[in-house]
Design a protein around this motif. Sequence first.
Motif, mmCIF file in Angstrom:
data_model
loop_
_atom_site.group_PDB
_atom_site.id
_atom_site.type_symbol
_atom_site.label_atom_id
_atom_site.label_comp_id
_atom_site.label_asym_id
_atom_site.label_seq_id
_atom_site.Cartn_x
_atom_site.Cartn_y
_atom_site.Cartn_z
ATOM 1 N N CYS A 110 17.695 44.314 -24.187
ATOM 2 C CA CYS A 110 18.853 45.210 -24.122
ATOM 3 C C CYS A 110 20.109 44.449 -23.708
ATOM 4 N N ILE A 111 21.209 44.719 -24.429
ATOM 5 C CA ILE A 111 22.492 44.070 -24.114
ATOM 6 C C ILE A 111 23.471 45.033 -23.440
ATOM 7 N N GLY A 112 23.045 46.258 -23.204
ATOM 8 C CA GLY A 112 23.877 47.209 -22.473
ATOM 9 C C GLY A 112 25.003 47.835 -23.267
ATOM 10 N N ALA A 113 24.855 47.937 -24.569
ATOM 11 C CA ALA A 113 25.916 48.518 -25.399
ATOM 12 C C ALA A 113 26.099 50.013 -25.138
ATOM 13 N N GLY A 114 25.029 50.691 -24.795
ATOM 14 C CA GLY A 114 25.121 52.116 -24.469
ATOM 15 C C GLY A 114 25.070 53.055 -25.651
ATOM 16 N N ASN A 115 24.825 52.536 -26.847
ATOM 17 C CA ASN A 115 24.748 53.402 -28.023
ATOM 18 C C ASN A 115 23.648 54.453 -27.881
ATOM 19 N N CYS A 116 22.568 54.097 -27.248
ATOM 20 C CA CYS A 116 21.450 55.033 -27.075
ATOM 21 C C CYS A 116 21.869 56.230 -26.223
ATOM 22 N N VAL A 117 22.618 55.971 -25.175
ATOM 23 C CA VAL A 117 23.078 57.047 -24.291
ATOM 24 C C VAL A 117 24.049 57.953 -25.036
ATOM 25 N N LEU A 118 24.915 57.369 -25.827
ATOM 26 C CA LEU A 118 25.856 58.164 -26.605
ATOM 27 C C LEU A 118 25.146 59.032 -27.632
ATOM 28 N N ALA A 119 24.064 58.527 -28.202
ATOM 29 C CA ALA A 119 23.333 59.264 -29.235
ATOM 30 C C ALA A 119 22.397 60.317 -28.658
ATOM 31 N N ALA A 120 21.816 60.046 -27.489
ATOM 32 C CA ALA A 120 20.820 60.970 -26.915
ATOM 33 C C ALA A 120 20.851 60.877 -25.391
ATOM 34 N N GLU A 121 21.855 61.488 -24.800
ATOM 35 C CA GLU A 121 22.067 61.346 -23.354
ATOM 36 C C GLU A 121 20.996 62.015 -22.507
ATOM 37 N N ASP A 122 20.228 62.940 -23.074
ATOM 38 C CA ASP A 122 19.137 63.565 -22.326
ATOM 39 C C ASP A 122 17.884 62.701 -22.307
ATOM 40 N N VAL A 123 17.860 61.690 -23.162
ATOM 41 C CA VAL A 123 16.668 60.852 -23.305
ATOM 42 C C VAL A 123 16.881 59.457 -22.720
ATOM 43 N N PHE A 124 18.112 58.953 -22.789
ATOM 44 C CA PHE A 124 18.412 57.595 -22.344
ATOM 45 C C PHE A 124 19.492 57.592 -21.271
ATOM 46 N N ASP A 125 19.424 56.582 -20.417
ATOM 47 C CA ASP A 125 20.462 56.333 -19.420
ATOM 48 C C ASP A 125 20.572 54.825 -19.271
ATOM 49 N N GLN A 126 21.461 54.386 -18.411
ATOM 50 C CA GLN A 126 21.608 52.965 -18.117
ATOM 51 C C GLN A 126 21.594 52.772 -16.614
ATOM 52 N N ASP A 127 20.996 51.655 -16.174
ATOM 53 C CA ASP A 127 20.977 51.348 -14.747
ATOM 54 C C ASP A 127 22.294 50.696 -14.333
ATOM 55 N N ASP A 128 22.375 50.228 -13.118
ATOM 56 C CA ASP A 128 23.619 49.646 -12.595
ATOM 57 C C ASP A 128 24.061 48.387 -13.352
ATOM 58 N N ASP A 129 23.114 47.753 -14.057
ATOM 59 C CA ASP A 129 23.438 46.568 -14.856
ATOM 60 C C ASP A 129 23.665 46.917 -16.319
ATOM 61 N N ALA A 130 23.732 48.212 -16.630
ATOM 62 C CA ALA A 130 23.949 48.744 -17.985
ATOM 63 C C ALA A 130 22.738 48.566 -18.894
ATOM 64 N N ILE A 131 21.578 48.300 -18.325
ATOM 65 C CA ILE A 131 20.361 48.138 -19.112
ATOM 66 C C ILE A 131 19.716 49.510 -19.324
ATOM 67 N N VAL A 132 19.165 49.705 -20.507
ATOM 68 C CA VAL A 132 18.592 50.997 -20.892
ATOM 69 C C VAL A 132 17.494 51.456 -19.931
ATOM 70 N N VAL A 133 17.510 52.761 -19.679
ATOM 71 C CA VAL A 133 16.455 53.439 -18.930
ATOM 72 C C VAL A 133 16.029 54.615 -19.794
ATOM 73 N N VAL A 134 14.738 54.705 -20.080
ATOM 74 C CA VAL A 134 14.217 55.819 -20.867
ATOM 75 C C VAL A 134 13.870 56.948 -19.905
#
Length: 64
Positions: free
Chosen positions: A10-34
Amino acid sequence: MKIEANRDVCIGAGNCVLAAEDVFDQDDDAIVVVLQEQPSADQETEVRNAVAQCPSGALSLVED
């Protein structure tokens, strides 16, 4: 369907959060959290879009 995330890729782009915010988040380092490894059927389109939009390929789906 189950979501798998490779946090090392993960590079922390955040596209996943923008597409499905109820399913994905990012930690303090912007890395994906499912938030939901097995999303509901009504979230399937959003999740598929999130996986497709991931620029690093960190997300994948495992079909049942």
